[in-house]
Enzyme design. Sequence first.
Site, PDB file in Angstrom:
ATOM      1  N   GLU A  70      -6.135  -5.817  -6.188  1.00 45.05           N
ATOM      2  CA  GLU A  70      -5.540  -6.281  -4.924  1.00 45.05           C
ATOM      3  C   GLU A  70      -6.545  -7.098  -4.112  1.00 45.05           C
ATOM      4  O   GLU A  70      -6.190  -8.101  -3.500  1.00 45.05           O
ATOM      5  CB  GLU A  70      -5.021  -5.093  -4.111  1.00 45.05           C
ATOM      6  N   GLU A  77      -5.627 -15.667  -2.867  1.00 45.06           N
ATOM      7  CA  GLU A  77      -4.608 -16.194  -1.962  1.00 45.06           C
ATOM      8  C   GLU A  77      -5.231 -16.834  -0.717  1.00 45.06           C
ATOM      9  O   GLU A  77      -4.794 -17.901  -0.287  1.00 45.06           O
ATOM     10  CB  GLU A  77      -3.630 -15.086  -1.567  1.00 45.06           C
TER      11      GLU A  77
END
Length: 123
Positions: A70, A77
């Site tokens: 994650e 991102e």
Amino acid sequence: MKNSGFTFRKRLASFRYAFNGIRLLIQKEHNAWIHCFAAICVVIAGFSFGLSKTEWVTVVIVIGAVLSAEAVNSSIESLADLVSPEYNEAIKKTKDLAAGAVLIMAIAAAIVGLIIFIPKLEF
């Protein structure tokens, strides 16, 4: 990047940066909240069911793997959004692949959890 040598001060600073990254992950990334909640539930279940040492090692590794995936996804991102704030098909593909990697790890972790906890349930 120039390597100016090893110092304990620089190593300490690198740990501060890393802990800041963990703090950012937990404070800012909503999907990480879900993973942390799941991890807390698994840890509580682990204490309740009295996991063996080997089972705890396995649980800790998969929790760490999911949270690490994650964190990598979130960093990809963030960087992608900086590089290309407007829609870009290549950026979309990159972000989708990174998110897919997290999903693969989360599914693997769930399977590990089932393997460990299902035999401990009394039916």
